[in-house]
Design a protein around this motif. Structure first.
Motif, PDB file in Angstrom:
ATOM      1  N   UNK A 103     -15.521  33.240 -18.443  1.00  0.00           N
ATOM      2  CA  UNK A 103     -14.783  32.153 -17.641  1.00  0.00           C
ATOM      3  C   UNK A 103     -13.984  32.897 -16.872  1.00  0.00           C
ATOM      4  N   UNK A 104     -13.083  33.562 -17.420  1.00  0.00           N
ATOM      5  CA  UNK A 104     -12.116  34.346 -16.569  1.00  0.00           C
ATOM      6  C   UNK A 104     -12.169  35.979 -16.852  1.00  0.00           C
ATOM      7  N   UNK A 105     -12.006  36.939 -15.874  1.00  0.00           N
ATOM      8  CA  UNK A 105     -11.863  38.127 -16.157  1.00  0.00           C
ATOM      9  C   UNK A 105     -10.268  38.621 -16.169  1.00  0.00           C
ATOM     10  N   UNK A 106      -9.977  39.426 -17.103  1.00  0.00           N
ATOM     11  CA  UNK A 106      -8.365  39.905 -16.916  1.00  0.00           C
ATOM     12  C   UNK A 106      -8.482  41.402 -17.107  1.00  0.00           C
ATOM     13  N   UNK A 107      -7.631  42.115 -16.086  1.00  0.00           N
ATOM     14  CA  UNK A 107      -7.859  43.545 -16.032  1.00  0.00           C
ATOM     15  C   UNK A 107      -6.304  43.880 -16.294  1.00  0.00           C
ATOM     16  N   UNK A 108      -6.059  44.450 -17.401  1.00  0.00           N
ATOM     17  CA  UNK A 108      -4.714  44.736 -18.067  1.00  0.00           C
ATOM     18  C   UNK A 108      -4.381  46.425 -17.621  1.00  0.00           C
ATOM     19  N   UNK A 109      -3.472  46.403 -16.673  1.00  0.00           N
ATOM     20  CA  UNK A 109      -3.356  47.759 -16.201  1.00  0.00           C
ATOM     21  C   UNK A 109      -4.807  48.641 -15.920  1.00  0.00           C
ATOM     22  N   UNK A 110      -5.700  48.071 -15.557  1.00  0.00           N
ATOM     23  CA  UNK A 110      -6.870  48.643 -15.646  1.00  0.00           C
ATOM     24  C   UNK A 110      -7.474  49.231 -14.227  1.00  0.00           C
ATOM     25  N   UNK A 184     -20.256  41.058  -8.675  1.00  0.00           N
ATOM     26  CA  UNK A 184     -20.164  39.612  -9.576  1.00  0.00           C
ATOM     27  C   UNK A 184     -18.698  39.517 -10.033  1.00  0.00           C
ATOM     28  N   UNK A 185     -18.099  40.815 -10.296  1.00  0.00           N
ATOM     29  CA  UNK A 185     -16.504  40.798 -10.740  1.00  0.00           C
ATOM     30  C   UNK A 185     -15.678  40.283  -9.917  1.00  0.00           C
ATOM     31  N   UNK A 186     -15.998  40.815  -8.430  1.00  0.00           N
ATOM     32  CA  UNK A 186     -15.061  40.400  -7.290  1.00  0.00           C
ATOM     33  C   UNK A 186     -15.231  39.147  -6.788  1.00  0.00           C
ATOM     34  N   UNK A 187     -16.311  38.420  -7.335  1.00  0.00           N
ATOM     35  CA  UNK A 187     -16.455  36.986  -6.916  1.00  0.00           C
ATOM     36  C   UNK A 187     -16.369  36.172  -7.993  1.00  0.00           C
ATOM     37  N   UNK A 188     -15.480  36.701  -8.867  1.00  0.00           N
ATOM     38  CA  UNK A 188     -15.058  36.024 -10.183  1.00  0.00           C
ATOM     39  C   UNK A 188     -13.585  35.278 -10.219  1.00  0.00           C
ATOM     40  N   UNK A 189     -13.390  34.424 -11.001  1.00  0.00           N
ATOM     41  CA  UNK A 189     -11.893  34.238 -11.188  1.00  0.00           C
ATOM     42  C   UNK A 189     -11.401  35.238 -12.089  1.00  0.00           C
ATOM     43  N   UNK A 190     -10.273  35.898 -11.730  1.00  0.00           N
ATOM     44  CA  UNK A 190      -9.829  36.978 -12.689  1.00  0.00           C
ATOM     45  C   UNK A 190      -8.248  36.882 -12.443  1.00  0.00           C
ATOM     46  N   UNK A 191      -7.662  37.895 -13.329  1.00  0.00           N
ATOM     47  CA  UNK A 191      -6.381  38.234 -13.193  1.00  0.00           C
ATOM     48  C   UNK A 191      -6.101  39.658 -13.356  1.00  0.00           C
ATOM     49  N   UNK A 192      -5.161  40.331 -12.739  1.00  0.00           N
ATOM     50  CA  UNK A 192      -4.766  41.725 -12.829  1.00  0.00           C
ATOM     51  C   UNK A 192      -3.507  41.606 -13.362  1.00  0.00           C
ATOM     52  N   UNK A 193      -3.072  42.535 -14.175  1.00  0.00           N
ATOM     53  CA  UNK A 193      -1.640  42.537 -14.865  1.00  0.00           C
ATOM     54  C   UNK A 193      -1.135  43.875 -14.823  1.00  0.00           C
ATOM     55  N   UNK A 194      -0.110  44.059 -14.089  1.00  0.00           N
ATOM     56  CA  UNK A 194       0.397  45.639 -13.985  1.00  0.00           C
ATOM     57  C   UNK A 194       1.572  45.725 -14.895  1.00  0.00           C
ATOM     58  N   UNK A 215      -7.414  39.503  -2.737  1.00  0.00           N
ATOM     59  CA  UNK A 215      -8.570  38.866  -3.080  1.00  0.00           C
ATOM     60  C   UNK A 215      -7.887  37.611  -3.812  1.00  0.00           C
ATOM     61  N   UNK A 216      -8.079  36.172  -3.012  1.00  0.00           N
ATOM     62  CA  UNK A 216      -7.532  35.050  -3.688  1.00  0.00           C
ATOM     63  C   UNK A 216      -8.223  34.650  -4.953  1.00  0.00           C
ATOM     64  N   UNK A 217      -9.174  35.283  -5.460  1.00  0.00           N
ATOM     65  CA  UNK A 217      -9.826  34.895  -6.743  1.00  0.00           C
ATOM     66  C   UNK A 217      -8.903  35.698  -7.776  1.00  0.00           C
ATOM     67  N   UNK A 218      -8.257  36.722  -7.537  1.00  0.00           N
ATOM     68  CA  UNK A 218      -7.572  37.293  -8.555  1.00  0.00           C
ATOM     69  C   UNK A 218      -6.186  36.993  -8.349  1.00  0.00           C
ATOM     70  N   UNK A 219      -5.537  36.978  -9.564  1.00  0.00           N
ATOM     71  CA  UNK A 219      -4.159  36.369  -9.640  1.00  0.00           C
ATOM     72  C   UNK A 219      -3.476  37.681 -10.345  1.00  0.00           C
ATOM     73  N   UNK A 220      -2.345  38.242  -9.535  1.00  0.00           N
ATOM     74  CA  UNK A 220      -1.636  39.167  -9.611  1.00  0.00           C
ATOM     75  C   UNK A 220      -0.445  38.991 -10.630  1.00  0.00           C
ATOM     76  N   UNK A 221      -0.215  39.663 -11.851  1.00  0.00           N
ATOM     77  CA  UNK A 221       1.144  39.453 -12.502  1.00  0.00           C
ATOM     78  C   UNK A 221       1.694  40.773 -13.227  1.00  0.00           C
ATOM     79  N   UNK A 222       2.817  40.633 -13.495  1.00  0.00           N
ATOM     80  CA  UNK A 222       3.596  41.953 -13.869  1.00  0.00           C
ATOM     81  C   UNK A 222       4.157  41.724 -15.433  1.00  0.00           C
TER      82      UNK A 222
END
Length: 260
Positions: A103-110, A184-194, A215-222
């Motif tokens: 459903x969603x990919x989350x990259x945690x300081x990744x 496919x990861x870059x065309x998917x809904x996701x979040x990057x957490x720094x 990339x508008x499909x990724x949401x950036x959070x701190x």
């Protein structure tokens, strides 16, 4: 820790980073399970509780196969998939096979690789050379020895002792191998957490930050905690995982960024 609540039960797959194992998600997994959610914390071949399988042939593709197998044998669908640190490489590669189940990919300081990149490419020549030297001196030239949790920003003595007793070596090959397709990861809904501050090199974070914000499909959070956020602030991690779940299919321009 209080149980985490969410509107409906969700399946989470939490993938650890380098020299860690599924054990590092213990606190996050406990919060999610107390809230009635299904949680899987696979350990990659040769690491953590699978350290007895460590050998010089274990590479990035081995770990990608590990994650794909978890989805296959556990029959997982509609998953919030989380990758921490090196785990971002594995998640990015595995998405070529499992994207329809995520459903969603989350990259945690990744790491956030493009096709054909390796961890060493992302780390830069200086850091790559230092890791090769470390392997040559302390890892028979093919593995990197266990790390100290304090390097990742963990400061509580009890947490450091707990993590250090579980840290394991990592095959150098996993950092040298170039990833295959990552479309496919870059065309998917996701979040990057720094995580701030992070133990990751600033140039690496800057690259991941730029890639996620462009990339508008990724949401950036701190997240204001250590690189090992799942150890030092599990409740905040859970809060962001629930937010990520709600962002599936939502353009990042429609949602304001947040900082915890």
């Amino acid at each position: 820790m209080e149980a985490a609540s969410s509107p409906e039960p969700t399946t989470f797959v939490l993938l650890h980073g380098g020299r860690h194992g599924g054990w590092c998600w213990k606190r996050v997994a406990a919060l999610l399970r107390q809230g009635g959610h299904e949680v899987h914390t696979p350990t990659l071949t040769g690491l953590g509780d699978r350290a007895h399988l460590l050998n010089r042939s274990v590479g990035l593709d081995t770990h990608i196969q590990d994650l794909v197998a978890t989805f296959t044998y556990e029959d997982l669908h509609n998953v919030v998939l989380v990758g921490h640190s090196y785990g971002g490489m594995v998640v990015s590669g595995a998405m070529e096979a499992i994207a329809d189940r995520v459903q969603t990919v989350v990259l945690l300081d990744a790491h956030m690789p493009y096709s054909g990149e390796s961890v060493f490419d992302l780390n830069g020549e200086e850091r790559a050379a230092a890791m090769v030297a470390l392997a040559e001196e302390h890892g028979d030239s093919w593995y990197i020895p266990p790390a100290d949790a304090s390097r990742y920003g963990v400061t509580d003595p009890a947490d450091i002792a707990w993590a250090n007793s579980r840290m394991t070596a990592q095959p150098l090959k996993t950092y040298q191998d170039c990833i295959g397709a990552t479309d496919r990861v870059w065309s998917h809904s996701g979040m990057f957490i720094e995580c701030v501050p992070s133990s990751l090199e600033q140039h690496l974070l800057a690259r991941a930050r730029a890639r996620s914000t462009d990339d508008p499909r990724f949401h950036y959070r701190v997240l204001h905690t250590s690189h090992n956020a799942m150890v030092t602030d599990p409740a905040a991690v859970v809060e962001l995982l629930f937010e990520a779940r709600s962002l599936a299919g939502v353009d990042s321009s429609e949602v304001p960024s947040a900082s915890l």
